[in-house]
Design a protein around this motif. Sequence first.
Motif, short mmCIF file in Angstrom:
data_model
loop_
_atom_site.label_atom_id
_atom_site.label_comp_id
_atom_site.label_asym_id
_atom_site.label_seq_id
_atom_site.Cartn_x
_atom_site.Cartn_y
_atom_site.Cartn_z
N UNK A 245 1.16 -9.59 12.71
CA UNK A 245 0.92 -10.60 13.73
C UNK A 245 2.20 -11.39 14.01
N UNK A 246 2.98 -11.65 12.94
CA UNK A 246 4.24 -12.38 13.10
C UNK A 246 5.22 -11.57 13.95
N UNK A 247 5.21 -10.24 13.78
CA UNK A 247 6.08 -9.38 14.59
C UNK A 247 5.69 -9.46 16.07
N UNK A 248 4.39 -9.45 16.34
CA UNK A 248 3.91 -9.56 17.72
C UNK A 248 4.30 -10.92 18.32
N UNK B 153 -4.39 -9.00 3.76
CA UNK B 153 -4.16 -10.21 4.54
C UNK B 153 -2.66 -10.41 4.81
N UNK B 154 -1.84 -10.07 3.82
CA UNK B 154 -0.39 -10.20 3.98
C UNK B 154 0.13 -9.25 5.05
N UNK B 155 -0.35 -8.01 5.03
CA UNK B 155 0.06 -7.03 6.03
C UNK B 155 -0.36 -7.48 7.43
N UNK B 156 -1.60 -7.98 7.52
CA UNK B 156 -2.10 -8.46 8.81
C UNK B 156 -1.24 -9.60 9.34
N UNK B 157 -0.92 -10.56 8.46
CA UNK B 157 -0.12 -11.71 8.87
C UNK B 157 1.29 -11.28 9.28
N UNK B 158 1.86 -10.31 8.56
CA UNK B 158 3.21 -9.83 8.88
C UNK B 158 3.24 -9.14 10.24
#
Length: 273
Positions: A260-263, A253-258
């Motif tokens: 997404x934040x970059x996008x 979940x942390x990787x996914x959120x990170x």
Amino acid sequence: MQQKKLAFIGAGNMSRSIISGLIQSGYDKDNILASNPSTPKLEKLQEEFGIRITQSNDEACEFADALVLAVKPQMMGDMLAALQEKNDLTGKLFLSIAAGLPVSRLQEMLGGDYPVVRIMPNTPSLIGKGMTGLYADDTVSSADRQYADDVMGAVGETVWVKEEDGINGVIAAAGSSPAYFFLFLQAMQEESMKMGFDAQTARNMVQQAMLGAAEMVCHNPDIELSELRAQVTSKGGTTAAAINTFIDKGLQDTVSAAMRAAVDRAEEMAKQL
């Protein structure tokens, strides 16, 4: 590879890495020119690679069939305005490595629907291990697409996206991701030091483990990443204890959120520029 006359406007690290890769791939040094306001970087490029150099963007434009736009995004507007005011850009191909500037905005800055390829390299390109995303609209011919691919193939692997917003996905997955791995390595090094290892030994252990893991991924393209992980995770063993901790702490979940934040940030930057 086509031997176009290629000019780099901007002589920073990424320009240097691409020039180095091209020369090593057999590109004729006489067909490469770099332009930069100050001379130290230019002189170093000329000394190391034997390419042409100039402090004049107009001279670079006159020389080139294709131009690599390698200046900071916030400087691009003024630079291109001056370029299109003084030069005939007809027939020239533009390769932009400026983050956040879409093709339509670059064409607006150029003053016409000139062929533009957006290129998103990452920092391992500096050592020939890059992963570059590319996008081009219908103004770019298949031959020019192939040329852009060959240029960036000189510093690593390439991937084309069909829609321009796919470049933001490349940023999240490849452009920014070396920093993710550096952070992970840093955390492992620091914990290893707490276990009693000196800083250099701790670094050597974790960097060699990551290098070996990356090589195993590259050498086993037909094996899913999940299977590679399973192969080194004995049930009830030490690796399983570590992996289960990552999962329980929400690593995925942390990787996914990170990512997404970059996008999201890439989309914000495009609006600001």
